[in-house]
Design a protein around this motif. Structure first.
Motif, short mmCIF file in Angstrom:
data_model
loop_
_atom_site.label_atom_id
_atom_site.label_comp_id
_atom_site.label_asym_id
_atom_site.label_seq_id
_atom_site.Cartn_x
_atom_site.Cartn_y
_atom_site.Cartn_z
N VAL A 134 0.86 -1.18 0.00
CA VAL A 134 0.00 0.00 0.00
C VAL A 134 0.89 1.23 0.00
CG1 VAL A 134 -1.75 1.31 1.27
CG2 VAL A 134 -1.84 -1.20 1.24
N ILE A 135 0.64 2.11 -0.95
CA ILE A 135 1.34 3.40 -1.00
C ILE A 135 0.26 4.46 -0.84
CG2 ILE A 135 2.80 4.94 -2.35
CD1 ILE A 135 3.80 2.43 -3.86
N GLU A 136 0.28 5.13 0.30
CA GLU A 136 -0.76 6.12 0.60
C GLU A 136 -0.53 7.40 -0.19
OE1 GLU A 136 -0.96 6.54 4.86
OE2 GLU A 136 -1.54 4.43 5.13
N GLY A 137 -1.55 8.23 -0.24
CA GLY A 137 -1.55 9.46 -1.02
C GLY A 137 -0.36 10.36 -0.76
N ASN A 138 0.03 11.07 -1.81
CA ASN A 138 1.08 12.08 -1.78
C ASN A 138 2.45 11.54 -1.43
OD1 ASN A 138 -0.20 14.70 -2.47
ND2 ASN A 138 -1.53 14.11 -0.79
#
Length: 180
Positions: A134-138
């Motif tokens: 998972v790569i979260e926003g920004n």
């Protein structure tokens, strides 16, 4: 018992000896063939890039996201990519167990998102299992970084060039190194 696709998405171990494994591999080959077509598309033709991405993702790539081919990918359906992302060329996504990319994520050239691993038992080494990335926003993932199975990169985090990320990265932090 779950079919092999459900097991794969649930990050359970799957083996070449199981019923349905051939269909899983054929799905992988189909995705890779579509990715080869994508490699021949001009980066300026984002409409065509998006059309081919839609085929192997099994859903629409957001129109606000820029994808620069080539992309090396083994299976696209468990991969989700958010709005306004910028994904540079020559990235490798092993997506069978799931990759989730949030909104406004920058991914540098030659980034590897690797969710698949092999069984440690040498007698069962051909069996694989995944751990979702998972790569979260920004977030921003620097050039030639490798993200290993099961990692979560937090909101707004920056991962420096050439890093090997084997554990979660906290939101709004900057990390770099081998391993992180």
């Amino acid at each position: 018992m779950n079919d092999i696709f459900s097991k794969d998405l649930s990050c359970e171990t799957v083996s070449p000896d199981e019923p349905g494994y051939e269909a899983l591999i054929n799905g992988t080959f189909h995705t890779m063939e579509t990715a080869q077509e994508l490699a021949a598309v001009s980066v300026r033709d984002q409409k065509r890039v998006h059309g081919l991405m839609d085929v192997f993702l099994g859903k629409e790539l957001p129109g606000s996201t820029t994808m620069l081919p080539p992309l090396y990918i083994d299976y696209g359906k468990p991969v989700s990519i958010g709005e306004r992302c910028f994904i540079q060329q020559c990235c490798t996504f092993f997506g069978r167990g799931g990759i989730e990319i949030g909104n406004d994520v920058f991914i540098g050239p030659k980034v590897n998102l690797i969710i698949i691993n092999h069984d440690a038992d040498p007698d069962n080494r051909s069996a694989t299992y995944g751990r979702r990335i998972v790569i979260e926003g920004n977030a921003w993932i620097g050039i030639s970084t490798t993200v290993l199975p099961g990692v979560r990169i937090g909101y707004g985090a920056i991962v420096g060039t050439g890093s090997v990320v084997k554990k979660d990265v906290e939101p709004m932090t900057v990390v770099a190194g081998n391993p992180v």
